[in-house]
Design a protein around this motif. Structure first.
Motif, PDB file in Angstrom:
ATOM      1  N   GLU A 250       0.801  11.855   5.756  1.00 24.81           N
ATOM      2  CA  GLU A 250       0.964  11.319   4.404  1.00 24.81           C
ATOM      3  C   GLU A 250       0.085  12.038   3.376  1.00 24.81           C
ATOM      4  O   GLU A 250      -0.011  11.597   2.234  1.00 24.81           O
ATOM      5  CB  GLU A 250       0.677   9.819   4.408  1.00 24.81           C
ATOM      6  N   GLY A 251      -0.555  13.114   3.799  1.00 29.18           N
ATOM      7  CA  GLY A 251      -1.306  13.914   2.845  1.00 29.18           C
ATOM      8  C   GLY A 251      -2.767  13.558   2.733  1.00 29.18           C
ATOM      9  O   GLY A 251      -3.457  14.072   1.850  1.00 29.18           O
ATOM     10  N   ARG A 252      -3.254  12.705   3.584  1.00 25.42           N
ATOM     11  CA  ARG A 252      -4.672  12.338   3.547  1.00 25.42           C
ATOM     12  C   ARG A 252      -5.442  13.398   4.312  1.00 25.42           C
ATOM     13  O   ARG A 252      -5.800  13.226   5.457  1.00 25.42           O
ATOM     14  CB  ARG A 252      -4.892  10.938   4.136  1.00 25.42           C
ATOM     15  N   ARG A 253      -5.686  14.533   3.663  1.00 20.61           N
ATOM     16  CA  ARG A 253      -6.325  15.665   4.331  1.00 20.61           C
ATOM     17  C   ARG A 253      -7.750  15.335   4.776  1.00 20.61           C
ATOM     18  O   ARG A 253      -8.277  15.969   5.671  1.00 20.61           O
ATOM     19  CB  ARG A 253      -6.335  16.887   3.415  1.00 20.61           C
TER      20      ARG A 253
ATOM     21  N   VAL B  70       0.863  -1.182   0.000  1.00 20.68           N
ATOM     22  CA  VAL B  70       0.000   0.000   0.000  1.00 20.68           C
ATOM     23  C   VAL B  70       0.901   1.235   0.000  1.00 20.68           C
ATOM     24  O   VAL B  70       1.642   1.469   0.952  1.00 20.68           O
ATOM     25  CB  VAL B  70      -0.944   0.021   1.232  1.00 20.68           C
ATOM     26  N   PRO B  71       0.856   2.024  -1.062  1.00 20.61           N
ATOM     27  CA  PRO B  71       1.791   3.144  -1.172  1.00 20.61           C
ATOM     28  C   PRO B  71       1.510   4.290  -0.206  1.00 20.61           C
ATOM     29  O   PRO B  71       0.386   4.480   0.264  1.00 20.61           O
ATOM     30  CB  PRO B  71       1.631   3.606  -2.618  1.00 20.61           C
ATOM     31  N   TYR B  72       2.531   5.042   0.040  1.00 18.66           N
ATOM     32  CA  TYR B  72       2.472   6.262   0.849  1.00 18.66           C
ATOM     33  C   TYR B  72       1.345   7.141   0.323  1.00 18.66           C
ATOM     34  O   TYR B  72       1.192   7.336  -0.876  1.00 18.66           O
ATOM     35  CB  TYR B  72       3.807   6.983   0.721  1.00 18.66           C
ATOM     36  N   GLY B  73       0.542   7.674   1.232  1.00 16.80           N
ATOM     37  CA  GLY B  73      -0.521   8.585   0.841  1.00 16.80           C
ATOM     38  C   GLY B  73      -1.783   7.916   0.348  1.00 16.80           C
ATOM     39  O   GLY B  73      -2.759   8.590   0.043  1.00 16.80           O
ATOM     40  N   ALA B  74      -1.782   6.601   0.243  1.00 22.09           N
ATOM     41  CA  ALA B  74      -2.963   5.866  -0.216  1.00 22.09           C
ATOM     42  C   ALA B  74      -3.593   5.142   0.972  1.00 22.09           C
ATOM     43  O   ALA B  74      -2.966   4.969   2.010  1.00 22.09           O
ATOM     44  CB  ALA B  74      -2.566   4.850  -1.287  1.00 22.09           C
ATOM     45  N   THR B  75      -4.827   4.750   0.789  1.00 22.04           N
ATOM     46  CA  THR B  75      -5.476   3.897   1.775  1.00 22.04           C
ATOM     47  C   THR B  75      -6.070   2.703   1.052  1.00 22.04           C
ATOM     48  O   THR B  75      -6.230   2.713  -0.166  1.00 22.04           O
ATOM     49  CB  THR B  75      -6.593   4.638   2.553  1.00 22.04           C
TER      50      THR B  75
END
Length: 170
Positions: free
Chosen positions: A160-163, A93-98
């Motif tokens: 990780e940018g998941r605002r 699971v990549p950085y910034g993804a869920t």
């Protein structure tokens, strides 16, 4: 040292002091946060060896500074074959993804009915942060369990940018 020696170090981070353990070959075997459900604590007979964890500490610092998106550490966590399959799926699971528990089940070829077992394996992940179990959310997009606590999960996803972690009140 015997083959079963455990080495440890503590590292400060924005989510609290991290306890890192490793084996005699230099692999990271666990990363725990304070108050973690099922987390490790220093045991008699363990060897305090902060120098063995300098690369891990450097990468953890870079991750929290927003400069590192993928850890490059040798990991060695023992689990059942099923748990190890689930943990390997987390690594993808990549950085910034869920992803969701159902998507993890599909990745490892498990039936949808195995979602509860998937959740148990994710909850047993001994390598918080470096093995990104915090990136697994509920099928409805809700923030769900995390052994390190939902507030830490929210912090990691926001980092990780998941605002939406902030916007949706996660």
């Amino acid at each position: 040292m015997t083959k079963e020696s455990t080495y440890y170090a503590s590292v400060d981070s924005p989510v609290g002091q991290l306890l890192l353990t490793g084996d005699e070959f230099g692999a990271l075997t666990s990363l725990s946060v304070p108050g973690q459900r099922g987390g490790r604590t220093v045991q008699p007979g363990w060897w305090h060896a902060p120098d063995r964890f300098r690369d891990a500490e450097r990468q953890i610092d870079a991750y929290f500074a927003g400069e590192l998106k993928e850890f490059e550490l040798e990991l060695r966590a023992a689990g059942t074959g099923f748990r190890e399959k689930v943990w390997a799926a987390l690594d993808s699971v990549p950085y910034g993804a869920t992803t969701t528990y159902g998507e993890v089940a599909a990745r490892i070829g498990a039936p949808r009915a195995a979602v509860r077992a998937i959740g148990g394996a994710i909850g047993a992940n001994p390598l918080l942060i470096v093995r990104p179990c915090h990136r697994v959310i509920g099928a409805d997009g809700s923030l769900t369990g995390y052994a390190g606590g939902l507030e830490r999960k929210r912090q990691l996803l926001t980092l990780e940018g998941r605002r939406e972690a902030e916007a949706e009140g996660w």
